[in-house]
Design a protein around this motif. Structure first.
Motif, PDB file in Angstrom:
ATOM      1  N   GLN A   3      53.791  31.623  31.100  1.00 24.59           N
ATOM      2  CA  GLN A   3      53.386  32.273  32.335  1.00 24.59           C
ATOM      3  C   GLN A   3      54.280  31.853  33.495  1.00 24.59           C
ATOM      4  O   GLN A   3      54.826  30.757  33.512  1.00 24.59           O
ATOM      5  CB  GLN A   3      51.926  31.937  32.652  1.00 24.59           C
ATOM      6  CG  GLN A   3      50.949  32.421  31.600  1.00 24.59           C
ATOM      7  CD  GLN A   3      50.911  33.928  31.486  1.00 24.59           C
ATOM      8  OE1 GLN A   3      51.139  34.642  32.462  1.00 24.59           O
ATOM      9  NE2 GLN A   3      50.631  34.434  30.293  1.00 24.59           N
ATOM     10  N   ARG A   4      54.406  32.749  34.484  1.00 23.78           N
ATOM     11  CA  ARG A   4      55.259  32.494  35.639  1.00 23.78           C
ATOM     12  C   ARG A   4      54.449  32.573  36.932  1.00 23.78           C
ATOM     13  O   ARG A   4      53.520  33.363  37.043  1.00 23.78           O
ATOM     14  CB  ARG A   4      56.392  33.530  35.706  1.00 23.78           C
ATOM     15  CG  ARG A   4      57.253  33.583  34.459  1.00 23.78           C
ATOM     16  CD  ARG A   4      58.319  34.630  34.599  1.00 23.78           C
ATOM     17  NE  ARG A   4      59.122  34.716  33.377  1.00 23.78           N
ATOM     18  CZ  ARG A   4      60.414  35.026  33.340  1.00 23.78           C
ATOM     19  NH1 ARG A   4      61.052  35.270  34.458  1.00 23.78           N
ATOM     20  NH2 ARG A   4      61.057  35.091  32.195  1.00 23.78           N
ATOM     21  N   GLN A 100      51.239  50.746  45.208  1.00 22.15           N
ATOM     22  CA  GLN A 100      51.796  51.190  43.928  1.00 22.15           C
ATOM     23  C   GLN A 100      53.309  51.305  44.005  1.00 22.15           C
ATOM     24  O   GLN A 100      54.020  50.950  43.056  1.00 22.15           O
ATOM     25  CB  GLN A 100      51.181  52.540  43.534  1.00 22.15           C
ATOM     26  CG  GLN A 100      51.687  53.094  42.209  1.00 22.15           C
ATOM     27  CD  GLN A 100      51.097  54.460  41.893  1.00 22.15           C
ATOM     28  OE1 GLN A 100      50.145  54.904  42.546  1.00 22.15           O
ATOM     29  NE2 GLN A 100      51.654  55.122  40.894  1.00 22.15           N
ATOM     30  N   VAL A 101      53.811  51.794  45.127  1.00 28.31           N
ATOM     31  CA  VAL A 101      55.262  51.890  45.312  1.00 28.31           C
ATOM     32  C   VAL A 101      55.894  50.501  45.246  1.00 28.31           C
ATOM     33  O   VAL A 101      56.902  50.284  44.570  1.00 28.31           O
ATOM     34  CB  VAL A 101      55.598  52.577  46.650  1.00 28.31           C
ATOM     35  CG1 VAL A 101      57.099  52.531  46.915  1.00 28.31           C
ATOM     36  CG2 VAL A 101      55.100  54.013  46.639  1.00 28.31           C
ATOM     37  N   ILE A 102      55.304  49.542  45.955  1.00 26.82           N
ATOM     38  CA  ILE A 102      55.824  48.171  45.959  1.00 26.82           C
ATOM     39  C   ILE A 102      55.845  47.608  44.543  1.00 26.82           C
ATOM     40  O   ILE A 102      56.842  47.035  44.086  1.00 26.82           O
ATOM     41  CB  ILE A 102      54.977  47.266  46.871  1.00 26.82           C
ATOM     42  CG1 ILE A 102      54.996  47.759  48.325  1.00 26.82           C
ATOM     43  CG2 ILE A 102      55.445  45.815  46.772  1.00 26.82           C
ATOM     44  CD1 ILE A 102      56.331  47.668  48.997  1.00 26.82           C
ATOM     45  N   ARG A 103      54.735  47.770  43.831  1.00 25.55           N
ATOM     46  CA  ARG A 103      54.602  47.199  42.487  1.00 25.55           C
ATOM     47  C   ARG A 103      55.613  47.810  41.520  1.00 25.55           C
ATOM     48  O   ARG A 103      56.343  47.091  40.821  1.00 25.55           O
ATOM     49  CB  ARG A 103      53.174  47.415  41.979  1.00 25.55           C
ATOM     50  CG  ARG A 103      52.881  46.769  40.632  1.00 25.55           C
ATOM     51  CD  ARG A 103      51.428  46.932  40.251  1.00 25.55           C
ATOM     52  NE  ARG A 103      50.552  46.179  41.155  1.00 25.55           N
ATOM     53  CZ  ARG A 103      49.782  46.735  42.092  1.00 25.55           C
ATOM     54  NH1 ARG A 103      49.764  48.060  42.252  1.00 25.55           N
ATOM     55  NH2 ARG A 103      49.028  45.988  42.874  1.00 25.55           N
ATOM     56  N   GLN A 104      55.686  49.119  41.486  1.00 29.41           N
ATOM     57  CA  GLN A 104      56.559  49.760  40.501  1.00 29.41           C
ATOM     58  C   GLN A 104      58.032  49.694  40.906  1.00 29.41           C
ATOM     59  O   GLN A 104      58.910  49.627  40.046  1.00 29.41           O
ATOM     60  CB  GLN A 104      56.106  51.205  40.283  1.00 29.41           C
ATOM     61  CG  GLN A 104      54.738  51.282  39.614  1.00 29.41           C
ATOM     62  CD  GLN A 104      54.315  52.690  39.278  1.00 29.41           C
ATOM     63  OE1 GLN A 104      53.743  53.390  40.110  1.00 29.41           O
ATOM     64  NE2 GLN A 104      54.592  53.106  38.062  1.00 29.41           N
ATOM     65  N   ALA A 105      58.306  49.687  42.199  1.00 28.77           N
ATOM     66  CA  ALA A 105      59.688  49.501  42.645  1.00 28.77           C
ATOM     67  C   ALA A 105      60.200  48.126  42.226  1.00 28.77           C
ATOM     68  O   ALA A 105      61.354  47.973  41.822  1.00 28.77           O
ATOM     69  CB  ALA A 105      59.770  49.662  44.160  1.00 28.77           C
ATOM     70  N   THR A 106      59.341  47.129  42.308  1.00 27.43           N
ATOM     71  CA  THR A 106      59.713  45.782  41.861  1.00 27.43           C
ATOM     72  C   THR A 106      60.012  45.779  40.373  1.00 27.43           C
ATOM     73  O   THR A 106      61.016  45.209  39.924  1.00 27.43           O
ATOM     74  CB  THR A 106      58.581  44.789  42.171  1.00 27.43           C
ATOM     75  OG1 THR A 106      58.336  44.769  43.587  1.00 27.43           O
ATOM     76  CG2 THR A 106      58.940  43.387  41.705  1.00 27.43           C
ATOM     77  N   GLU A 107      59.171  46.431  39.582  1.00 28.58           N
ATOM     78  CA  GLU A 107      59.389  46.501  38.144  1.00 28.58           C
ATOM     79  C   GLU A 107      60.707  47.205  37.814  1.00 28.58           C
ATOM     80  O   GLU A 107      61.359  46.886  36.807  1.00 28.58           O
ATOM     81  CB  GLU A 107      58.235  47.242  37.475  1.00 28.58           C
ATOM     82  CG  GLU A 107      56.904  46.513  37.559  1.00 28.58           C
ATOM     83  CD  GLU A 107      55.748  47.343  37.045  1.00 28.58           C
ATOM     84  OE1 GLU A 107      56.001  48.458  36.524  1.00 28.58           O
ATOM     85  OE2 GLU A 107      54.592  46.901  37.152  1.00 28.58           O
ATOM     86  N   SER A 141      56.896  40.783  40.033  1.00 25.08           N
ATOM     87  CA  SER A 141      58.065  40.073  39.477  1.00 25.08           C
ATOM     88  C   SER A 141      57.650  39.149  38.348  1.00 25.08           C
ATOM     89  O   SER A 141      58.308  39.081  37.307  1.00 25.08           O
ATOM     90  CB  SER A 141      58.766  39.273  40.575  1.00 25.08           C
ATOM     91  OG  SER A 141      59.351  40.111  41.542  1.00 25.08           O
ATOM     92  N   GLU A 142      56.560  38.434  38.554  1.00 21.22           N
ATOM     93  CA  GLU A 142      56.072  37.520  37.520  1.00 21.22           C
ATOM     94  C   GLU A 142      55.674  38.287  36.265  1.00 21.22           C
ATOM     95  O   GLU A 142      56.038  37.903  35.145  1.00 21.22           O
ATOM     96  CB  GLU A 142      54.877  36.729  38.059  1.00 21.22           C
ATOM     97  CG  GLU A 142      55.208  35.803  39.211  1.00 21.22           C
ATOM     98  CD  GLU A 142      53.989  35.411  40.025  1.00 21.22           C
ATOM     99  OE1 GLU A 142      54.166  34.877  41.126  1.00 21.22           O
ATOM    100  OE2 GLU A 142      52.851  35.653  39.560  1.00 21.22           O
ATOM    101  N   GLU A 145      58.599  39.720  34.388  1.00 20.69           N
ATOM    102  CA  GLU A 145      59.566  38.671  34.045  1.00 20.69           C
ATOM    103  C   GLU A 145      60.904  38.871  34.748  1.00 20.69           C
ATOM    104  O   GLU A 145      61.970  38.620  34.196  1.00 20.69           O
ATOM    105  CB  GLU A 145      59.750  38.558  32.528  1.00 20.69           C
ATOM    106  CG  GLU A 145      58.464  38.161  31.804  1.00 20.69           C
ATOM    107  CD  GLU A 145      58.677  37.796  30.344  1.00 20.69           C
ATOM    108  OE1 GLU A 145      59.823  37.838  29.862  1.00 20.69           O
ATOM    109  OE2 GLU A 145      57.673  37.455  29.683  1.00 20.69           O
ATOM    110  N   ARG A 146      60.816  39.339  36.002  1.00 22.48           N
ATOM    111  CA  ARG A 146      62.003  39.390  36.848  1.00 22.48           C
ATOM    112  C   ARG A 146      62.275  38.016  37.418  1.00 22.48           C
ATOM    113  O   ARG A 146      61.342  37.278  37.779  1.00 22.48           O
ATOM    114  CB  ARG A 146      61.785  40.358  38.015  1.00 22.48           C
ATOM    115  CG  ARG A 146      62.285  41.742  37.790  1.00 22.48           C
ATOM    116  CD  ARG A 146      62.276  42.533  39.087  1.00 22.48           C
ATOM    117  NE  ARG A 146      63.284  42.088  40.048  1.00 22.48           N
ATOM    118  CZ  ARG A 146      63.553  42.732  41.175  1.00 22.48           C
ATOM    119  NH1 ARG A 146      62.879  43.819  41.496  1.00 22.48           N
ATOM    120  NH2 ARG A 146      64.472  42.278  42.006  1.00 22.48           N
ATOM    121  N   ILE A 147      63.526  37.666  37.529  1.00 27.35           N
ATOM    122  CA  ILE A 147      63.904  36.367  38.077  1.00 27.35           C
ATOM    123  C   ILE A 147      63.816  36.376  39.599  1.00 27.35           C
ATOM    124  O   ILE A 147      63.498  35.369  40.226  1.00 27.35           O
ATOM    125  CB  ILE A 147      65.327  36.002  37.618  1.00 27.35           C
ATOM    126  CG1 ILE A 147      65.368  35.898  36.093  1.00 27.35           C
ATOM    127  CG2 ILE A 147      65.790  34.694  38.253  1.00 27.35           C
ATOM    128  CD1 ILE A 147      66.773  35.835  35.543  1.00 27.35           C
TER     129      ILE A 147
END
Length: 257
Positions: A3-4, A100-107, A141-142, A145-147
């Protein structure tokens, strides 16, 4: 899967990591980690640490901060995160749909998010909303699994954003403003014609609000170096348009990397 969690620099002291109340709750109460269990802490800019939970909640202490678990830092992992920026310039949408934009843009790998207030923007975000978006980006990000975690800026009027852009202009950067039902080149075709494996420039994607851009905003953007492009013949919701545009650009870039 290890986990991160995303941490702030001040949480580290030597080889000891002190967790926040939310992080403590997540690791101890949700994930049920025990002393000695490992997890990854990351700062969102490319540095990660392998840590082992040192203590769990203690009962009977007068200072609530003393109840927070600590962790021993076992190993530092430094990553090379040099990459061409992928910036999303978007008008916040009504309600909580911009979450939702923030979450999926991060992904999808966006590196910077610039909320802008346009002539037709309905939502006027507060400072609390910005903190919420930053927390959502860290969590996304967590989970993915984005750094790194994208940088999210204070909302500003679109014309002000264009003014700052002109002052800090990177001549290698490509800028697109997405319009609805236009006869302009499709975004995917534009990206494919302008990037290659030898040339992966930074990309700015500007997405309008509910109701779309005004003609004056499009003209101002073009004067600031933006190219007007299309996302197809149908009308997309503002949330859908952001994710569609980012998906197209990310796919085109990943095929070349």
């Amino acid at each position: 899967m290890v986990q991160r969690i995303t941490i702030a620099a001040e949480q580290c002291s030597g080889r000891t990591l002190t967790l926040t109340a939310d992080q403590a709750h997540y690791l101890v109460n949700v994930l049920r980690l025990q002393a000695g269990d490992r997890f990854i802490a990351q700062d969102g800019t490319g540095t990660q640490w392998v840590a082992a939970l040192k203590t769990t909640y203690k009962s009977g202490l007068s200072n609530p901060l003393e109840k927070l678990p600590q962790a021993n830092i076992l190993e530092t992992i430094q990553h090379d995160v040099t990459t061409a920026p992928l910036r999303l310039i978007a008008a916040p949408t009504k309600g909580n749909s911009f979450d939702q934009v923030i979450r999926q843009a991060t992904e999808l790998g966006v590196t910077h998010i610039h909320p802008v207030i346009t002539e037709r923007t309905v939502l006027k975000p507060s400072s609390n909303r910005l903190l919420r978006w930053q927390r959502i980006a860290a969590e996304a990000s967590e989970q993915s699994e984005r750094i790194t975690t994208p940088q999210i800026f204070e909302p500003v009027p679109f014309i002000q954003h264009l003014s700052h852009l002109s002052l800090d202009r990177d001549p290698t950067e490509i800028r697109y403003i997405c319009g609805a039902r236009t006869n302009n080149i499709h975004l995917l075709a534009a990206v494919q014609s302008q990037i290659s494996s030898e040339n992966l420039p930074g990309i700015n994607l500007a997405i309008g609000p509910e109701g779309g851009w005004t003609s004056r905003e499009i003209s101002d953007a073009i004067c600031s170096g933006y190219q007007e492009v299309s996302l197809g013949s149908v009308i997309l919701r503002a949330v859908t348009a952001s994710i569609t545009a980012l998906s197209l650009v990310t796919a085109a870039r990943n095929l070349l990397i």
